[in-house]
Design a protein around this motif. Structure first.
Motif, PDB file in Angstrom:
ATOM      1  N   UNK A 133       0.813  -1.210   0.000  1.00 39.29           N
ATOM      2  CA  UNK A 133       0.000   0.000   0.000  1.00 39.29           C
ATOM      3  C   UNK A 133       0.854   1.270   0.000  1.00 39.29           C
ATOM      4  N   UNK A 134       2.096   1.177   0.470  1.00 37.61           N
ATOM      5  CA  UNK A 134       2.956   2.350   0.576  1.00 37.61           C
ATOM      6  C   UNK A 134       4.308   2.059  -0.079  1.00 37.61           C
ATOM      7  N   UNK A 135       4.253   1.588  -1.314  1.00 36.70           N
ATOM      8  CA  UNK A 135       5.471   1.191  -2.009  1.00 36.70           C
ATOM      9  C   UNK A 135       6.445   2.359  -2.171  1.00 36.70           C
ATOM     10  N   UNK A 136       5.940   3.527  -2.560  1.00 40.22           N
ATOM     11  CA  UNK A 136       6.819   4.668  -2.815  1.00 40.22           C
ATOM     12  C   UNK A 136       7.577   5.077  -1.555  1.00 40.22           C
ATOM     13  N   UNK A 167      21.482  -2.481  -1.595  1.00 41.10           N
ATOM     14  CA  UNK A 167      20.381  -1.541  -1.786  1.00 41.10           C
ATOM     15  C   UNK A 167      19.569  -1.898  -3.023  1.00 41.10           C
ATOM     16  N   UNK A 168      20.242  -2.278  -4.113  1.00 40.49           N
ATOM     17  CA  UNK A 168      19.531  -2.625  -5.349  1.00 40.49           C
ATOM     18  C   UNK A 168      18.622  -3.825  -5.145  1.00 40.49           C
ATOM     19  N   UNK A 169      19.126  -4.847  -4.476  1.00 40.09           N
ATOM     20  CA  UNK A 169      18.316  -6.050  -4.250  1.00 40.09           C
ATOM     21  C   UNK A 169      17.114  -5.724  -3.374  1.00 40.09           C
ATOM     22  N   UNK A 170      17.324  -4.951  -2.305  1.00 36.53           N
ATOM     23  CA  UNK A 170      16.211  -4.601  -1.411  1.00 36.53           C
ATOM     24  C   UNK A 170      15.151  -3.779  -2.144  1.00 36.53           C
ATOM     25  N   UNK A 171      15.576  -2.864  -2.992  1.00 32.84           N
ATOM     26  CA  UNK A 171      14.614  -2.043  -3.734  1.00 32.84           C
ATOM     27  C   UNK A 171      13.765  -2.900  -4.674  1.00 32.84           C
ATOM     28  N   UNK A 172      14.397  -3.856  -5.326  1.00 36.35           N
ATOM     29  CA  UNK A 172      13.629  -4.690  -6.245  1.00 36.35           C
ATOM     30  C   UNK A 172      12.725  -5.671  -5.497  1.00 36.35           C
ATOM     31  N   UNK A 173      13.109  -6.061  -4.289  1.00 34.38           N
ATOM     32  CA  UNK A 173      12.209  -6.885  -3.469  1.00 34.38           C
ATOM     33  C   UNK A 173      10.961  -6.087  -3.107  1.00 34.38           C
ATOM     34  N   UNK A 178       5.144  -4.440  -4.221  1.00 29.26           N
ATOM     35  CA  UNK A 178       4.207  -3.376  -4.546  1.00 29.26           C
ATOM     36  C   UNK A 178       3.715  -3.365  -5.969  1.00 29.26           C
ATOM     37  N   UNK A 179       4.312  -4.166  -6.855  1.00 29.47           N
ATOM     38  CA  UNK A 179       3.878  -4.201  -8.260  1.00 29.47           C
ATOM     39  C   UNK A 179       2.527  -4.902  -8.381  1.00 29.47           C
ATOM     40  N   UNK A 180       1.804  -4.630  -9.457  1.00 32.33           N
ATOM     41  CA  UNK A 180       0.510  -5.317  -9.653  1.00 32.33           C
ATOM     42  C   UNK A 180       0.628  -6.834  -9.583  1.00 32.33           C
ATOM     43  N   UNK A 432      19.444   0.162  -8.819  1.00 29.22           N
ATOM     44  CA  UNK A 432      18.625   0.859  -7.823  1.00 29.22           C
ATOM     45  C   UNK A 432      17.801   1.962  -8.481  1.00 29.22           C
ATOM     46  N   UNK A 433      18.451   2.762  -9.304  1.00 29.94           N
ATOM     47  CA  UNK A 433      17.735   3.839  -9.988  1.00 29.94           C
ATOM     48  C   UNK A 433      16.688   3.263 -10.937  1.00 29.94           C
ATOM     49  N   UNK A 434      16.994   2.129 -11.553  1.00 29.32           N
ATOM     50  CA  UNK A 434      16.008   1.479 -12.427  1.00 29.32           C
ATOM     51  C   UNK A 434      14.758   1.070 -11.682  1.00 29.32           C
ATOM     52  N   UNK A 435      14.911   0.621 -10.440  1.00 37.56           N
ATOM     53  CA  UNK A 435      13.727   0.254  -9.652  1.00 37.56           C
ATOM     54  C   UNK A 435      12.877   1.480  -9.343  1.00 37.56           C
ATOM     55  N   UNK A 436      13.522   2.602  -9.025  1.00 36.25           N
ATOM     56  CA  UNK A 436      12.763   3.829  -8.763  1.00 36.25           C
ATOM     57  C   UNK A 436      12.051   4.310 -10.029  1.00 36.25           C
ATOM     58  N   UNK A 437      12.711   4.142 -11.161  1.00 40.55           N
ATOM     59  CA  UNK A 437      12.078   4.531 -12.421  1.00 40.55           C
ATOM     60  C   UNK A 437      10.881   3.637 -12.726  1.00 40.55           C
ATOM     61  N   UNK A 438      11.021   2.345 -12.494  1.00 38.79           N
ATOM     62  CA  UNK A 438       9.915   1.413 -12.764  1.00 38.79           C
ATOM     63  C   UNK A 438       8.713   1.700 -11.880  1.00 38.79           C
ATOM     64  N   UNK A 439       8.965   2.153 -10.655  1.00 36.75           N
ATOM     65  CA  UNK A 439       7.869   2.457  -9.736  1.00 36.75           C
ATOM     66  C   UNK A 439       7.239   3.817 -10.007  1.00 36.75           C
ATOM     67  N   UNK A 440       7.808   4.603 -10.902  1.00 35.29           N
ATOM     68  CA  UNK A 440       7.257   5.911 -11.236  1.00 35.29           C
ATOM     69  C   UNK A 440       7.679   7.022 -10.288  1.00 35.29           C
TER      70      UNK A 440
END
Length: 572
Positions: A133-136, A167-173, A178-180, A432-440
């Motif tokens: 619910x609070x992915x961002x 950090x990259x692994x945790x962000x993608x987890x 939080x992804x659909x 890591x930046x790619x995960x932030x981009x994917x999440x919008x």
């Protein structure tokens, strides 16, 4: 007699500076060769001979009581004055002795339990439904904590590459939660990995090629032509040579090569520190105007924000101005107006390896031919870099066939010397930046900046100032995620200014670029010395470069097309 000698050696060792910590030993192994060259103190030599004799005689006499643990020295060198390892010295042997004498199982167990408990607490704190619910918020918190670990790596004693990967692994987890659906997250990860791998493969090939040329002393052909000893003239010569060398290689490699040269040209002094600062400014300025001179311009080039011809035409003049202004100001200082410097005999004593000129020509040709390969084939740039590496690999195997004493000149040995942890750092940051981009999240940040600072030139300038404190790789990666080609088209003023500001802004502080960090480590330069002596000059050059770029765009002034096309092809 052996027992008496051992006791005497142990007593003398305990009373004199000796071994450093194992962490310091391991860290010194990864420094550039120029950093670890220095004579051994007499106390260190006596300690080595004493301990070596004790080990040899232990089988024929009872072992002596262990000496008191030696105090850590302020400086410890593993190489003698000729650059060769002391025959009595074995780094692994010495470090293992110190490890055995100071190993404390309880301390290591306590550290392991602390890390394990922290990991469990973090896992327990992650509530699946709350993250969904609070992915961002969760991703921003993880990125903030990870980036703080990267900034304060020296204080926390954690390597930034390990922090970036974790950090990259945790962000993608978090993103997968939080992804659909998990399939959506996997698809996004696959897309990001494909983009990131192009940069990683490119850097891997480029670093290996440069390392092979350096192993053959190929850059000696360049440095041998620096003959002036006038302080003011040498200031300009070093700056100009570094500027163009960085455009062909990269700013980090150029800094290591040129600072190593300065150590042989100029004795230790304030003037040599000033020359080293010139190398940092020139390396960052020279790397900004070609697609292979800096990792940030390489990122923008690979992802299509800039093209070879336009970046060279648009940024050559601003980059030259950002170097010329600091050089002109530094020429007025007392250090640059002193007496002439005497040449060192070390420079002339070094010999280029057999066929070093051939390796230099092929290596540099492979680097500058990458844009040509991209234009002719349409394939990604990393394929051209791997083609050049393959050619150079086969060449070095052929010319050194059967020469067992020159194995260090071949590619397998070069691969062991490249900055692997730096490549892994780029990998972690870009993922890591790619995960932030994917999440919008980056798109939301871009909308906020557009509403707050509607001027793209001010945004790019602010990013350059921030790069003096924060690493420019994540800054540029975040900018690429915030603004796509629909917001700012290819080769627009915004992308060219981003390439210039992110490349040259790091010169304002010694920690703002990889070139500055390398210079600080090699010459033991203090952060505040650089801030007091150099930061003002670098800031003046940065501001002058931005103004010259804006003026050139308004007046339609750029590098002549005929010059910019050599050796590149339009549209690459």
């Amino acid at each position: 007699m052996a027992l008496s000698f051992c006791l005497l050696a142990g007593a003398r060792a305990a009373a004199s500076p000796s071994l450093p910590s194992s962490a310091a030993l391991l860290q010194r192994r990864h420094l550039p060769p120029a950093v670890a060259v220095g004579p051994l103190s007499q106390a260190q030599q006596r300690w080595r001979r004493g301990t070596r004799f004790c080990r040899a005689s232990s089988s024929s006499s009872s072992p002596p009581p262990p000496p008191a643990p030696p105090e850590e020295p302020q400086d410890y060198e593993l190489l003698d004055t000729t650059g060769n390892c002391d025959p009595l010295c074995s780094l692994d042997e010495v470090s293992s002795q110190y490890f055995e004498a100071n190993y404390k199982p309880k301390d290591d167990l306590l550290k392991a339990l602390t890390i394990f408990a922290t990991a469990l607490a973090g896992a327990a704190a992650i509530n699946h439904s709350w993250v969904a619910a609070n992915q961002d918020i969760a991703m921003v918190l993880v990125f903030a904590v990870g980036y703080a670990g990267i900034i304060f790596e020296e204080s926390l004693a954690f390597n930034k590459s390990g922090v970036a990967i974790l950090m990259a692994v945790c962000l993608w987890v978090v993103r997968s939660i939080g992804a659909p659906s998990t399939d959506v997250a996997v698809q996004e990860l696959s897309h990001t990995t494909a983009e990131v791998s192009e940069i990683v493969f490119f850097l891997l090939g480029a670093m290996t090629i440069v390392e092979i040329v350096d192993a053959h002393q190929g850059f000696k052909l360049v440095t041998d032509n620096i003959s002036t000893r006038s302080p003011k003239a040498l200031l300009w010569v070093i700056g100009i040579v570094t500027f163009f060398l960085s455009a062909i290689l990269d700013n980090l490699t150029s800094t290591i090569v040129m600072v190593s040269l300065l150590r042989k040209l100029v004795p230790p002094s304030e003037y040599r520190k000033l020359l080293g600062a010139v190398v940092v400014i020139a390396a960052n300025a020279g790397g900004a105007w070609t697609p292979i001179g800096d990792v940030t311009t390489t990122m923008l080039w690979i992802h299509g924000q800039i093209t070879t011809l336009n970046i060279m035409q648009g940024l050559f003049i601003p980059s030259a101005v950002s170097l010329a202004v600091p050089l002109a100001l530094m020429s007025l200082t007392s250090e640059a107006n002193g007496s002439s410097q005497e040449s060192s005999s070390l420079l002339s004593s070094e010999q280029m390896a057999p066929r070093g000129q051939l390796v230099l020509a092929v290596g540099v040709g492979a680097l500058v031919s990458v844009p040509v390969f991209k234009a002719l084939t349409g394939l990604p740039p990393f394929m051209g870099m791997l083609l050049g590496l393959g050619i150079l690999w086969i060449l070095t195997d052929a010319i050194h066939y059967g020469e067992t004493e020159r194995q260090q000149l071949k590619v397998p040995q070069a691969l062991s010397r490249i900055d692997t942890q730096g490549i892994l750092f780029f990998l972690g940051i870009l993922l890591s930046v790619g995960s932030l981009e994917s999440a919008g999240i980056l798109r939301q940040l871009a909308n906020y900046l557009d509403a707050t600072i509607p001027n793209g030139d001010l945004i790019a300038s602010a990013i350059g100032v921030a790069s003096a404190i924060i690493d420019n790789v994540p800054l540029v990666a975040a900018t690429m995620g915030m603004y796509d080609l629909t917001s700012y088209p290819q080769d627009s003023d915004f992308w060219q200014l981003i390439a210039f500001c992110a490349g040259t802004g790091g010169s304002m502080l010694i920690i703002g670029s990889a070139a500055g960090v390398a210079f600080m480590g090699m010459e033991k330069v203090d952060f505040f010395w650089y801030t007091r002596k150099v930061s003002g000059f670098a800031l003046a050059g940065y501001a002058a470069g931005i103004m010259s770029y804006l003026a050139a765009q308004n007046l339609h002034i750029s590098l002549p097309t005929s010059l910019a096309e050599i050796p590149f092809i339009p549209g690459s």
